[in-house]
Scaffold this motif. Sequence first.
Motif, mmCIF file in Angstrom:
data_model
loop_
_atom_site.group_PDB
_atom_site.id
_atom_site.type_symbol
_atom_site.label_atom_id
_atom_site.label_comp_id
_atom_site.label_asym_id
_atom_site.label_seq_id
_atom_site.Cartn_x
_atom_site.Cartn_y
_atom_site.Cartn_z
ATOM 1 N N GLY A 378 32.113 34.889 42.837
ATOM 2 C CA GLY A 378 32.895 35.542 43.787
ATOM 3 C C GLY A 378 32.186 35.871 45.038
ATOM 4 O O GLY A 378 30.997 35.427 45.289
ATOM 5 N N SER A 380 31.081 38.523 46.300
ATOM 6 C CA SER A 380 30.012 39.694 46.267
ATOM 7 C C SER A 380 29.151 39.525 45.079
ATOM 8 O O SER A 380 28.423 40.313 45.200
ATOM 9 C CB SER A 380 30.824 40.890 46.344
ATOM 10 O OG SER A 380 31.594 41.120 47.476
ATOM 11 N N LEU A 382 28.292 39.410 40.813
ATOM 12 C CA LEU A 382 28.959 40.095 39.812
ATOM 13 C C LEU A 382 27.666 40.618 38.982
ATOM 14 O O LEU A 382 26.568 39.929 38.591
ATOM 15 C CB LEU A 382 29.731 39.096 38.998
ATOM 16 C CG LEU A 382 30.856 38.466 39.571
ATOM 17 C CD1 LEU A 382 31.585 37.634 38.564
ATOM 18 C CD2 LEU A 382 32.028 39.430 39.903
ATOM 19 N N THR A 387 34.409 40.084 34.821
ATOM 20 C CA THR A 387 35.241 40.627 35.702
ATOM 21 C C THR A 387 35.805 39.176 36.514
ATOM 22 O O THR A 387 37.133 39.324 36.827
ATOM 23 C CB THR A 387 34.429 41.397 36.793
ATOM 24 O OG1 THR A 387 33.595 40.671 37.237
ATOM 25 C CG2 THR A 387 34.075 42.650 36.026
ATOM 26 N N PHE A 388 35.148 38.275 36.517
ATOM 27 C CA PHE A 388 35.620 36.994 37.530
ATOM 28 C C PHE A 388 36.997 36.440 36.534
ATOM 29 O O PHE A 388 38.078 36.282 37.036
ATOM 30 C CB PHE A 388 34.706 35.962 37.903
ATOM 31 C CG PHE A 388 35.176 34.657 38.272
ATOM 32 C CD1 PHE A 388 35.536 34.725 39.913
ATOM 33 C CD2 PHE A 388 35.461 33.448 37.473
ATOM 34 C CE1 PHE A 388 35.911 33.357 40.163
ATOM 35 C CE2 PHE A 388 35.840 32.294 38.065
ATOM 36 C CZ PHE A 388 36.038 32.330 39.221
ATOM 37 N N GLY A 391 39.957 38.336 36.638
ATOM 38 C CA GLY A 391 40.680 39.000 37.940
ATOM 39 C C GLY A 391 40.487 40.262 37.980
ATOM 40 O O GLY A 391 41.410 41.148 38.824
ATOM 41 N N ILE A 392 39.331 40.948 37.632
ATOM 42 C CA ILE A 392 39.153 42.328 37.937
ATOM 43 C C ILE A 392 38.137 42.607 39.073
ATOM 44 O O ILE A 392 37.030 42.080 38.689
ATOM 45 C CB ILE A 392 38.765 43.169 36.743
ATOM 46 C CG1 ILE A 392 40.007 43.085 35.496
ATOM 47 C CG2 ILE A 392 38.532 44.633 36.774
ATOM 48 C CD1 ILE A 392 39.869 43.449 34.234
ATOM 49 N N GLU A 393 38.584 43.464 39.737
ATOM 50 C CA GLU A 393 37.397 43.610 40.969
ATOM 51 C C GLU A 393 36.171 44.458 40.557
ATOM 52 O O GLU A 393 36.369 45.527 39.828
ATOM 53 C CB GLU A 393 38.275 44.267 42.095
ATOM 54 C CG GLU A 393 37.216 44.144 43.360
ATOM 55 C CD GLU A 393 37.934 44.949 44.441
ATOM 56 O OE1 GLU A 393 37.276 45.084 45.732
ATOM 57 O OE2 GLU A 393 39.250 44.957 44.449
ATOM 58 N N GLU A 394 35.086 43.955 41.044
ATOM 59 C CA GLU A 394 33.863 44.998 40.449
ATOM 60 C C GLU A 394 33.438 45.519 41.763
ATOM 61 O O GLU A 394 33.046 44.881 42.950
ATOM 62 C CB GLU A 394 32.768 43.851 39.937
ATOM 63 C CG GLU A 394 31.711 44.381 39.340
ATOM 64 C CD GLU A 394 30.770 43.264 38.740
ATOM 65 O OE1 GLU A 394 31.058 42.954 37.768
ATOM 66 O OE2 GLU A 394 29.721 43.095 39.615
ATOM 67 N N PRO A 395 33.421 47.055 41.657
ATOM 68 C CA PRO A 395 32.955 47.664 42.912
ATOM 69 C C PRO A 395 31.368 47.518 43.428
ATOM 70 O O PRO A 395 30.509 47.028 42.546
ATOM 71 C CB PRO A 395 33.283 49.262 42.678
ATOM 72 C CG PRO A 395 33.074 49.078 41.132
ATOM 73 C CD PRO A 395 33.667 47.921 40.658
ATOM 74 N N SER A 540 39.916 33.273 41.766
ATOM 75 C CA SER A 540 40.363 32.947 39.980
ATOM 76 C C SER A 540 41.452 32.288 39.869
ATOM 77 O O SER A 540 42.341 32.027 38.744
ATOM 78 C CB SER A 540 40.321 34.361 39.488
ATOM 79 O OG SER A 540 41.144 35.187 40.165
#
Length: 778
Positions: A378, A380, A382, A387-388, A391-395, A540
């Motif tokens: 992605g 930023s 991981l 998470t990819f 489809g869950i955003e990772e802070p 994704s």
Amino acid sequence: MTFRSLLPLLVFALFSSTVFAQEMLPKPEGPFQGKIGLTYKDSTAVKPELKIPANLGLKNPPNVLLVLIDDCGYGQMGTFGGGIPTPNMDRVANNGLRYTRFHTTALCSPTRAALLTGRNHHSVASGTIGESGTGFPGYTGVIPASAGTVAQILREYGYCNAWFGKNHNVPDWETSLVGPFDRWSESLGFDYFYGFVGGDTDQFHPALVENKKRIEPPETNEDGSPYHFTTDITDHAIRTIRAAKAVAPQRPFFVYYATGATHAPHQVPKEWIEKFKGKFDGGWDKYREETFARQKEMGIIPQNAKLTARPESLPAWDSLPEDQRKVYAKMMEVFAAFTAHTDHEVGRLIDAVDEIGELDNTIIIYMAGDNGSSAEGGMSGLVNEMTFFNGIEEPLQMKLDAMGTLGSDQHYNHFPAAWAHAMDTPYQWTKQIASHFGGTRNGMAISWPAGIKARGEIRDQFHHVIDIAPTLLEIAGITPPVELNGVAQKPIEGISMAYTFADADAEGRRTTQYFEMLGNQGIYHEGWMASAVRGAPWLSENEPGDLLNMPWELYNVEEDFTQSNDLAKQNPEKLREMVKLFFAEAAKYNVLPLDDRKTERLNVENRPSLTEGRTKFVYPNLLRLPEGASPDLKHKSHTVTADVEIPDQGGEGMLFTQGGRFGGYGLFLKDGKLVYHYNLVGVDRYTVESAARIPPGKTTLKMVYETDADKPFAGADVTLYAGDKLIGKGRVEKSIPNRVTLDETLDIGFDTGTPVMEGYDMPFDFTGKLKSLKIELD
């Protein structure tokens, strides 16, 4: 009898002799050549022959060492101008040839299926990874028996075959302890397998398989150093080669060494990371420029080649805040270490071949990638690749907090898409994008001192991964069989590359090659390339679009090495011709119907399942199941019931778990209390615990999971019971939508791989008696 009356018989005789002259494997048994009398005294025995090449018509065929690095870009390895030193790939190239226009399919399983069979990936039902297979002929993930592998053929001629590392060609639903095993490594032509079955694995806690048996890794490598998967498979490969040549020197070996590196997770011993400290602080834009200059200096790319532009959707390095630059540079240091460590292990393997005196007659094919570098980290990067896929955003803070431990077993890390793009210098795009060379062009080096006299030369003929198998057959002196194990064979679609070994200027024999992956489309024909991108690989899911009305681009790749000058507007007639050719090839090789879905294709309902139609599952203690053979519990109401006996000193240990540190859930006893823990891919965690310890004696422990809705990300109420007594309740606020794990298993009565929650020691065996565990879908 007239000539006219004889003609049908002559035609039949000619046809028959042609058919029977063609190769069938295994070779039919010939008649007994001895003499049979009434007793052995008046009879003549004939000993069976050894199954070795010399007895099967081959003259000194070479050993084969086929090295395949995972998710490796064209501009990654120093051998092709990249910024990461790879002295052992250099060694192969300097002892033979570099191929600068070699291509793959843009994705993992498809390339591997094409490599082994010598046929296009859709032709062998591998149009995508097995975990996203569908019910169309080009996409089932089931390599047909009519497409036998080069290993199967070599084995019939006396080769000793072994496969180490990654096997991503077993259908997802056939990966459990019950198989069936007719599409595992042995049936694909290998006598021995040691590695993992699936797309990727934890390098410190791999999901190890030896032949057909799942095993746990040792604590150390053979030299006593802390365990790492790449070192482990190298140790096993070296031992196997030495043993095979010691026992049967008449048999050549075929070793397929397919590393999990440099696919995520990027995990590598700390001392290797330290070697690259500060080396990538200049960022991805500078890396691309420096790599591009080296590639020209080395003659890897033509002097008139142009560096393609960074996509506007990827940020310029200098535009990033300092904290992001800091963590992204660290991620690249880890990746560089992972690459260098892998090349070092390949070097150990080559040294072992040299030490036993076999290097001269060993063809080493070192493929730097089954596709381009991966942008699945992605925008930023991981800390956890899961998470990819969900489809869950990772802070960002998760990444900053992980700076000191990136590359360790605490993370399933991946770098940002812009670094992947840099690894694919000088081309556009990355892995997944079959339309452009950033996804499909990979560096390859070949050496074979006894058969290739050139040293350190470059070959620029256009070739494809399907060309490896026929090359190996030609140099061994083997004709591809028309029948293998009683099954008529599809023609091999690859073209041998052996003609290039002695002639740098030989006219290329591959004039046409289609490319397709996830809706991305491309066609090469006689120096031209038409390309159509369906969607960015760092997303994704693709944005809305029309597969039959794509924005096609056109390149003259004989003059434009990097696909930098789109000629679609200047030459619309040529473009139309190329697009028509793409669809003709697509129809010919089972590419149709085109399919651009990503996460939707991961749905297990698209494929056969051992659990389909079942709502109740009763499992014994100490069972392990991969996700493809387990009940699908994602966002579904279900009940888990354990029939147990708690010892007098209190119970402890795992009852049921799926996944581990990077996503999953578990039901266990800890400090005597019943605990249900849900790990939302490391981003959030939810724990439900009984108020009191579970008393000794026989009892039934139960967890009831009641989902808010049968849809992705749905939350749920969780209730715990001992017998009929309510002992705890709580909430899972958000759930895993697509895939729980890429490499871990569902475990009953113990925990393998990594812990689903920190705070207990593996394997966390249940200390009481677990009679059975029941899962019921409500």
